[in-house]
Design a protein around this motif. Sequence first.
Motif, PDB file in Angstrom:
ATOM      1  N   THR A 112       7.858   3.362   3.447  1.00 16.41           N
ATOM      2  CA  THR A 112       7.128   4.637   3.440  1.00 16.41           C
ATOM      3  C   THR A 112       7.763   5.682   2.527  1.00 16.41           C
ATOM      4  O   THR A 112       7.446   6.865   2.640  1.00 16.41           O
ATOM      5  CB  THR A 112       7.006   5.213   4.862  1.00 16.41           C
ATOM      6  OG1 THR A 112       8.321   5.495   5.373  1.00 16.41           O
ATOM      7  CG2 THR A 112       6.249   4.281   5.787  1.00 16.41           C
ATOM      8  N   THR A 113       8.626   5.263   1.626  1.00 14.21           N
ATOM      9  CA  THR A 113       9.333   6.232   0.788  1.00 14.21           C
ATOM     10  C   THR A 113       8.571   6.605  -0.481  1.00 14.21           C
ATOM     11  O   THR A 113       9.006   7.483  -1.213  1.00 14.21           O
ATOM     12  CB  THR A 113      10.727   5.712   0.410  1.00 14.21           C
ATOM     13  OG1 THR A 113      10.582   4.472  -0.290  1.00 14.21           O
ATOM     14  CG2 THR A 113      11.597   5.537   1.635  1.00 14.21           C
ATOM     15  N   GLU A 114       7.449   5.971  -0.751  1.00 13.76           N
ATOM     16  CA  GLU A 114       6.644   6.286  -1.934  1.00 13.76           C
ATOM     17  C   GLU A 114       6.226   7.752  -1.899  1.00 13.76           C
ATOM     18  O   GLU A 114       5.517   8.181  -0.991  1.00 13.76           O
ATOM     19  CB  GLU A 114       5.408   5.391  -1.977  1.00 13.76           C
ATOM     20  CG  GLU A 114       4.559   5.561  -3.211  1.00 13.76           C
ATOM     21  CD  GLU A 114       5.146   4.922  -4.453  1.00 13.76           C
ATOM     22  OE1 GLU A 114       4.870   5.414  -5.554  1.00 13.76           O
ATOM     23  OE2 GLU A 114       5.901   3.938  -4.307  1.00 13.76           O
ATOM     24  N   GLY A 115       6.688   8.528  -2.884  1.00 15.60           N
ATOM     25  CA  GLY A 115       6.294   9.932  -2.971  1.00 15.60           C
ATOM     26  C   GLY A 115       6.991  10.854  -1.992  1.00 15.60           C
ATOM     27  O   GLY A 115       6.589  11.993  -1.826  1.00 15.60           O
ATOM     28  N   GLY A 116       8.032  10.395  -1.308  1.00 15.18           N
ATOM     29  CA  GLY A 116       8.741  11.246  -0.363  1.00 15.18           C
ATOM     30  C   GLY A 116       9.892  10.509   0.287  1.00 15.18           C
ATOM     31  O   GLY A 116      10.317   9.454  -0.182  1.00 15.18           O
TER      32      GLY A 116
END
Length: 89
Positions: free
Chosen positions: A30-34
């Motif tokens: 869930t680290t895509e873009g943040g």
Amino acid sequence: MTAAMTTIDHDTIRNWIEARKGQPARVKGTTEGGGGLLRVDFGKPEDTLEKISWDEFFKIFDDENLAFLHQDMTDDGQPSRFCKFINRD
């Protein structure tokens, strides 16, 4: 159900989680873009979560403008594990 409380105080959050033998974590992938979706991992580590440091946990917490909603005790007087991350607004 006993009342839930909201806080953004790092020490309060860390103490609440550690008192219940929890670890700071985020959902894998869930680290895509943040920084990722924060979670608390209680007990046996879950396959869908990855352990992160407290520093990283609180960086994501602050960057995402989150607050910590939690319950101290259950109706029968036991320590509660109910918690979730909500928007500060």
